[in-house]
Design an enzyme around this catalytic site. Sequence first.
Site, PDB file in Angstrom:
ATOM      1  N   PHE A 531      51.176  35.554  33.611  1.00 55.94           N
ATOM      2  CA  PHE A 531      49.964  34.736  33.734  1.00 55.94           C
ATOM      3  C   PHE A 531      49.127  34.474  34.825  1.00 55.94           C
ATOM      4  O   PHE A 531      49.837  34.404  35.766  1.00 55.94           O
ATOM      5  CB  PHE A 531      49.940  33.385  33.130  1.00 55.94           C
ATOM      6  CG  PHE A 531      51.174  32.871  31.552  1.00 55.94           C
ATOM      7  CD1 PHE A 531      50.394  33.624  30.138  1.00 55.94           C
ATOM      8  CD2 PHE A 531      52.520  32.921  31.164  1.00 55.94           C
ATOM      9  CE1 PHE A 531      51.001  33.401  29.179  1.00 55.94           C
ATOM     10  CE2 PHE A 531      53.238  33.177  29.795  1.00 55.94           C
ATOM     11  CZ  PHE A 531      52.639  33.868  29.115  1.00 55.94           C
ATOM     12  N   ASP A 532      48.050  35.026  34.813  1.00 57.22           N
ATOM     13  CA  ASP A 532      46.928  34.754  35.771  1.00 57.22           C
ATOM     14  C   ASP A 532      46.841  33.560  36.108  1.00 57.22           C
ATOM     15  O   ASP A 532      47.179  33.035  37.916  1.00 57.22           O
ATOM     16  CB  ASP A 532      45.837  35.489  35.364  1.00 57.22           C
ATOM     17  CG  ASP A 532      45.135  34.995  33.952  1.00 57.22           C
ATOM     18  OD1 ASP A 532      45.339  33.647  34.033  1.00 57.22           O
ATOM     19  OD2 ASP A 532      43.021  34.396  34.096  1.00 57.22           O
ATOM     20  N   LYS A 533      47.443  32.336  35.528  1.00 53.90           N
ATOM     21  CA  LYS A 533      46.651  31.130  36.482  1.00 53.90           C
ATOM     22  C   LYS A 533      46.851  30.322  35.198  1.00 53.90           C
ATOM     23  O   LYS A 533      47.609  30.606  33.705  1.00 53.90           O
ATOM     24  CB  LYS A 533      45.395  30.830  36.132  1.00 53.90           C
ATOM     25  CG  LYS A 533      44.162  30.894  34.727  1.00 53.90           C
ATOM     26  CD  LYS A 533      42.775  30.450  35.312  1.00 53.90           C
ATOM     27  CE  LYS A 533      41.615  30.688  34.195  1.00 53.90           C
ATOM     28  NZ  LYS A 533      41.691  32.153  34.092  1.00 53.90           N
TER      29      LYS A 533
END
Length: 541
Positions: A531-533
């Site tokens: 996940f990116d963040k």
Amino acid sequence: FFSRPRQSPSSRMPVAPATLGDAATLHVVGDDADDLPLVRATFFGRRPLPLRLDVAPFAVAYVVSFGCYALVPELEAAAVIATPCLVLLHILAFLMTHWSVGVLCAAQLSPCPPHAASLVCTVAASGARALCSVEREAAAPPEAEAAATGAAPVPSLFFVYHKSKYLVEPSTDPTAPSVCRKLRMPCDEPLSFYTTTRGLQTPQAAREARARFGDNDFSIPRPAFSELLQEHALAPFFVFQMLCVLLLCLDDYWYYSVFTLLMLVLFECTVVKSRLRNVDELRELATPASSVLVFRSDRWVTLSSVALLPGDLLALTRTPSSRMYGGQIDTLVPADVVLVHGTVAINESSLTGESDPQLKVAVGALGDDPATPLSLLSHRASVVLGGTKLLQHTSGEQPKLLQPPGGGAVAVVLRTGFASSQGKLMRTILFASERVTGSDRETLAFILFLLVFAVAAATHVLLEGLADASRSRYKLALHCLMIITSVVPPELPMELSLAVNNSLLALHRHDIFCTEPFRIPLAGKLSLCCFDKTGTLTSDD
């Protein structure tokens, strides 16, 4: 388009006349980092009906076949056999023009220079082809300017691919070909342009900007049910299913054939309804039109947000609270803008997933050199993206003439419509199915493996049947075809749909929700998810 001053005719240097050239294939340059950037574009004109490759050869073949049948008795049997095969080949050629853009261009179109073209075949980096209409801009270059430079006026051509406008730029160098370039928005002008501009000053400037950039509209046309059903009916696999049903009918399996046909039609109808429901949901994501204050012709006027144009001066004001509809009315920014006076607090959760309010300040307060070109990344502290929620605004120290009625921050419109950040997000969703590039190599290898056994079995049946003089040759050929087509059963799409539905139910039992079921077969190959963040999935608590 906005900030570059025009030179007087006396100060202009002699230039070569701009020309579109005679090249039919042009390269696409200056494209941004889209998921599917275009590589080249080939321009075509329609062939006359007698010269089309899906008409002329078959017309000659039909005449020859009819002549053999009517005038040469010894070839009558051959003509009787050849005519149905010719009809099948003609139907297959007709279907191929619907299945392949390349076949359509080769059969019905002929390459031509851009100025004489009516269609353009675009080729993306992934190799996908699409056919688009070539259009002429309403606001063509004025003839007076062309006469001053000694150049003939050049038609302004463009085409729209994936809701993005591409211009055909003529070349002033006779040895250099013309190019296609994506429509440039005023997003990289010097900072002094934005801090000193007064928007679109004349109605003529507004008309030219509207002809070039279009309205600030996210309209997605809703296709008719019959159009989508026709598209599904001409799909290769559905045509193959109809062929299997026809073979079963010829073998006197009427009840089974009719039942299978009804199931296939009902299944395609449910798929069409699902597509229409997805289109309706996507249409609801667009920012609804609202009333905005725009500075045009040295005065503030109230316009619809659909009428916003790049270069406009826009007043950002938060809508007052209203209990008429039982709650707070959200104020959405209608386009991508750069703040020039005042400050605003916005919520970018609809685009970035982060719910923390972001404070945006005027671009002149950043302290950069006025000659510095605007950058959406380095000057993001002053850029407000379309579709974000406006939480608070404060007026700046702008001149009295630029002060909006009732107060408010002032911004310059940068990008509108599908060129804005929200528009790019919608284009990603709208054309997401074209970006799924799952490998079909294993499926093709499996079908070829089964086809080998099917051909072997059909060959054995054919040889044994030909050895039996009492056996019907019609039934023999029919059974051989049925053996080969049985490699891919007609019920395969319904079986795959049931498998995907069972997968959805299994995921739902584990509280896993899937919004795009066609990705489930690809998800089965995953071993790691990144996940990116964390802000999108977690909270500050």
